[in-house]
Design a protein around this motif. Structure first.
Motif, PDB file in Angstrom:
ATOM      1  N   THR A   1       1.784  42.708  24.494  1.00 43.49           N
ATOM      2  CA  THR A   1       2.339  42.848  25.620  1.00 43.49           C
ATOM      3  C   THR A   1       1.182  43.025  26.282  1.00 43.49           C
ATOM      4  OG1 THR A   1       1.530  44.959  25.194  1.00 43.49           O
ATOM      5  CG2 THR A   1       4.082  44.596  25.417  1.00 43.49           C
ATOM      6  N   ALA A   2       0.126  42.272  25.865  1.00 45.80           N
ATOM      7  CA  ALA A   2      -1.393  42.083  26.673  1.00 45.80           C
ATOM      8  C   ALA A   2      -1.586  40.659  27.547  1.00 45.80           C
ATOM      9  CB  ALA A   2      -2.770  41.125  25.539  1.00 45.80           C
ATOM     10  N   ASP A   3      -0.886  39.608  27.258  1.00 45.33           N
ATOM     11  CA  ASP A   3      -0.746  38.417  27.869  1.00 45.33           C
ATOM     12  C   ASP A   3       0.822  37.471  27.644  1.00 45.33           C
ATOM     13  OD1 ASP A   3      -0.862  36.314  26.049  1.00 45.33           O
ATOM     14  OD2 ASP A   3      -2.601  37.941  25.347  1.00 45.33           O
ATOM     15  N   ALA A   4       0.447  37.045  28.818  1.00 43.67           N
ATOM     16  CA  ALA A   4       2.051  36.462  28.617  1.00 43.67           C
ATOM     17  C   ALA A   4       2.878  35.535  27.601  1.00 43.67           C
ATOM     18  CB  ALA A   4       2.822  35.757  30.408  1.00 43.67           C
ATOM     19  N   GLY A   5       1.737  34.882  27.031  1.00 48.11           N
ATOM     20  CA  GLY A   5       2.216  33.747  25.815  1.00 48.11           C
ATOM     21  C   GLY A   5       2.266  34.523  25.086  1.00 48.11           C
ATOM     22  N   THR A   6       1.089  35.687  24.602  1.00 46.82           N
ATOM     23  CA  THR A   6       1.738  36.480  23.140  1.00 46.82           C
ATOM     24  C   THR A   6       3.142  36.692  23.720  1.00 46.82           C
ATOM     25  OG1 THR A   6      -0.634  36.873  22.834  1.00 46.82           O
ATOM     26  CG2 THR A   6       1.284  38.343  21.198  1.00 46.82           C
ATOM     27  N   ALA A   7       3.400  37.497  24.809  1.00 48.66           N
ATOM     28  CA  ALA A   7       4.702  38.080  24.868  1.00 48.66           C
ATOM     29  C   ALA A   7       5.892  37.206  24.159  1.00 48.66           C
ATOM     30  CB  ALA A   7       4.536  38.658  26.464  1.00 48.66           C
ATOM     31  N   ALA A   8       5.699  35.675  25.018  1.00 49.91           N
ATOM     32  CA  ALA A   8       6.796  34.868  24.977  1.00 49.91           C
ATOM     33  C   ALA A   8       6.928  34.442  23.399  1.00 49.91           C
ATOM     34  CB  ALA A   8       6.332  33.696  25.603  1.00 49.91           C
ATOM     35  N   ARG A   9       5.618  34.210  22.849  1.00 50.03           N
ATOM     36  CA  ARG A   9       6.512  34.426  21.724  1.00 50.03           C
ATOM     37  C   ARG A   9       7.282  35.179  20.774  1.00 50.03           C
ATOM     38  NH1 ARG A   9       1.178  33.241  21.567  1.00 50.03           N
ATOM     39  NH2 ARG A   9      -0.044  34.860  20.412  1.00 50.03           N
ATOM     40  N   PHE A  10       6.781  36.616  20.786  1.00 50.79           N
ATOM     41  CA  PHE A  10       7.833  37.994  20.695  1.00 50.79           C
ATOM     42  C   PHE A  10       9.595  37.471  21.764  1.00 50.79           C
ATOM     43  CE2 PHE A  10       3.862  39.076  19.441  1.00 50.79           C
ATOM     44  CZ  PHE A  10       4.132  39.231  17.516  1.00 50.79           C
ATOM     45  N   GLY A  11       9.527  36.963  22.171  1.00 48.73           N
ATOM     46  CA  GLY A  11      10.945  36.984  23.134  1.00 48.73           C
ATOM     47  C   GLY A  11      10.711  38.137  24.480  1.00 48.73           C
ATOM     48  N   LEU A  12       9.880  38.087  25.082  1.00 44.37           N
ATOM     49  CA  LEU A  12       9.490  39.835  25.338  1.00 44.37           C
ATOM     50  C   LEU A  12       9.626  38.980  27.025  1.00 44.37           C
ATOM     51  CD1 LEU A  12       6.686  42.113  24.406  1.00 44.37           C
ATOM     52  CD2 LEU A  12       9.837  41.840  24.149  1.00 44.37           C
ATOM     53  N   SER A  13      10.180  39.475  28.598  1.00 46.06           N
ATOM     54  CA  SER A  13      10.043  39.328  29.341  1.00 46.06           C
ATOM     55  C   SER A  13       9.506  39.930  31.173  1.00 46.06           C
ATOM     56  CB  SER A  13      11.087  38.121  29.796  1.00 46.06           C
ATOM     57  OG  SER A  13      12.199  38.617  30.174  1.00 46.06           O
ATOM     58  N   LEU A  14       9.417  40.169  31.669  1.00 44.37           N
ATOM     59  CA  LEU A  14       9.428  41.561  32.277  1.00 44.37           C
ATOM     60  C   LEU A  14      10.234  40.942  33.477  1.00 44.37           C
ATOM     61  CD1 LEU A  14       5.650  40.571  33.270  1.00 44.37           C
ATOM     62  CD2 LEU A  14       6.147  42.178  32.456  1.00 44.37           C
ATOM     63  N   PRO A  15      10.388  42.821  33.545  1.00 47.20           N
ATOM     64  CA  PRO A  15      10.222  43.963  33.217  1.00 47.20           C
ATOM     65  C   PRO A  15      10.082  44.186  31.496  1.00 47.20           C
ATOM     66  CG  PRO A  15      11.712  44.531  34.819  1.00 47.20           C
ATOM     67  CD  PRO A  15      11.954  43.076  34.677  1.00 47.20           C
ATOM     68  N   ALA A  16       9.348  44.871  31.492  1.00 47.25           N
ATOM     69  CA  ALA A  16       9.453  45.061  29.743  1.00 47.25           C
ATOM     70  C   ALA A  16       9.088  46.014  29.619  1.00 47.25           C
ATOM     71  CB  ALA A  16       8.128  44.309  28.994  1.00 47.25           C
ATOM     72  N   GLY A  17       9.318  46.702  28.157  1.00 48.75           N
ATOM     73  CA  GLY A  17       9.456  48.255  27.846  1.00 48.75           C
ATOM     74  C   GLY A  17       8.447  48.005  26.999  1.00 48.75           C
ATOM     75  N   PHE A  18       7.985  49.136  26.051  1.00 51.00           N
ATOM     76  CA  PHE A  18       6.847  49.317  25.589  1.00 51.00           C
ATOM     77  C   PHE A  18       6.939  50.249  23.314  1.00 51.00           C
ATOM     78  CE2 PHE A  18       2.384  50.830  24.288  1.00 51.00           C
ATOM     79  CZ  PHE A  18       1.403  49.920  24.299  1.00 51.00           C
ATOM     80  N   GLY A  19       6.355  49.286  22.941  1.00 55.72           N
ATOM     81  CA  GLY A  19       6.843  50.783  21.757  1.00 55.72           C
ATOM     82  C   GLY A  19       8.199  50.215  20.648  1.00 55.72           C
ATOM     83  N   THR A  20       7.738  49.992  19.611  1.00 53.04           N
ATOM     84  CA  THR A  20       8.501  49.514  18.875  1.00 53.04           C
ATOM     85  C   THR A  20       9.021  50.760  18.152  1.00 53.04           C
ATOM     86  OG1 THR A  20       8.555  47.523  18.870  1.00 53.04           O
ATOM     87  CG2 THR A  20       8.674  48.121  16.378  1.00 53.04           C
TER      88      THR A  20
END
Length: 317
Positions: A58-77
């Motif tokens: 969740t530190a930056d947009a590029g890494t988030a996209a690789r995990f399929g995340l978009s804003l608004p996002a949650g936290f923790g797995t």
């Protein structure tokens, strides 16, 4: 375990991010509680364990996209809790069952919905064995899967001497104990202050930093036979200097040409179930370094992201 105020019907406290970044972007919000649909269960979360991947992805947009995340996002797995809704078509789970597992980047919340067809660390649920408390269960999924996958690469056993770099971290506490259970001798790198902690896990401590190979050679004059680098590349370099073939070295946080890498996705659900059984039987323990209420998520994330914590950080809900 001390409990926070229970959520109101139809409302869930959840950590949300409206921008990518560090702990400073984490906020606790009241959001509509998710509902279990067909093939799904809803879990009332009692504890959520933190991992480096939580803030890395969740530190930056590029890494988030690789995990399929978009804003608004949650936290923790990693999560643990009790099932309170079961959707149509679900078998093997009932309301009131204690469960633990993974809910990718949304575990720090009062409720998570798990699609049981997921079958990965990003979406899974397992029954929590008797004898495993929820705080401990909430630490198992990511770190346990990652340690199992890395150890599968090097396949330690009796007669092996394994060097584990970053042995006192969240993955390290599992890797050290699992390697010892497999019959291997373990030498673990850490700071001078962590020596006692590493001994308690079953590792022989050695200080990281310049001269690591020489210090390991003094501890193991007959040599080491395998190595895990759970932090960067220092342990890889020392293992190569000590004659360990690349095929018996594994990384989880760096890519090194010729050296296999592993992550939790490479493990099987059976690995995680076996780890939970080992915890329940007392053969494996998970040191909990600190616990925080959900309202202190920023402070908890800062501690975890500092990478100097010994053991696991858990959020109580």
């Amino acid at each position: 375990m001390a409990q926070s105020v229970r959520p109101q019907a139809g409302v869930s406290r959840a950590v949300r991010l409206d921008a990518w970044g560090g702990p400073e972007v984490l906020d606790v919000r009241d959001v509509p509680a998710p509902q279990a649909g067909p093939g799904q269960i809803r879990v009332r979360v009692t504890a959520a364990g933190l991992n480096p991947m939580d803030w890395i992805m969740t530190a930056d947009a590029g890494t988030a996209a690789r995990f399929g995340l978009s804003l608004p996002a949650g936290f923790g797995t990693d999560y643990a809790g009790v099932i309170d809704q079961v959707g149509n078509g679900v078998t093997g789970f009932e309301p009131g069952d204690r469960v633990f597992g993974g809910a990718l980047s949304r575990a720090v919340a009062d409720f998570v919905v798990i699609d049981l067809s997921g079958g990965t660390a990003a979406e899974e649920a397992h029954h929590t064995p008797d004898g495993v408390d929820d705080r401990t269960a909430a630490t198992l999924t990511i770190a346990g899967r990652t340690a199992s996958a890395a150890l599968a690469v090097i396949d330690p056993g009796p007669g092996d001497t394994v060097l584990i770099g970053g042995a006192g971290g969240g993955v390290g506490v599992f890797a050290v104990q699992l390697a010892r259970i497999a019959g291997a001798r373990v030498i673990g790198t850490g700071s001078a202050a962590s020596a006692g902690f590493l001994r308690d896990l079953g590792a022989e401590p050695v200080a990281y930093g310049d001269g690591l190979a020489d210090r390991v050679r003094a501890l193991a004059p007959d040599g080491i036979t395998a190595a895990l680098d759970l932090h960067g590349t220092e342990t890889v370099e020392a293992a190569r200097e000590l004659g360990v073939p690349d095929g018996r070295i594994c990384t989880i946080a760096a890519q090194v040409d010729g050296v296999p890498a592993a992550n939790g996705a490479n493990a099987t659900p059976g690995d995680l179930i076996e780890i939970a059984r080992l915890v329940a039987s007392g053969r494996l323990r998970v040191p909990i370094a600190a616990t925080f209420p959900i309202a202190e998520i920023r402070r908890a994330a800062e501690l975890q992201a500092g990478r100097h914590v010994r053991g696991k950080v858990v959020i109580d809900l």
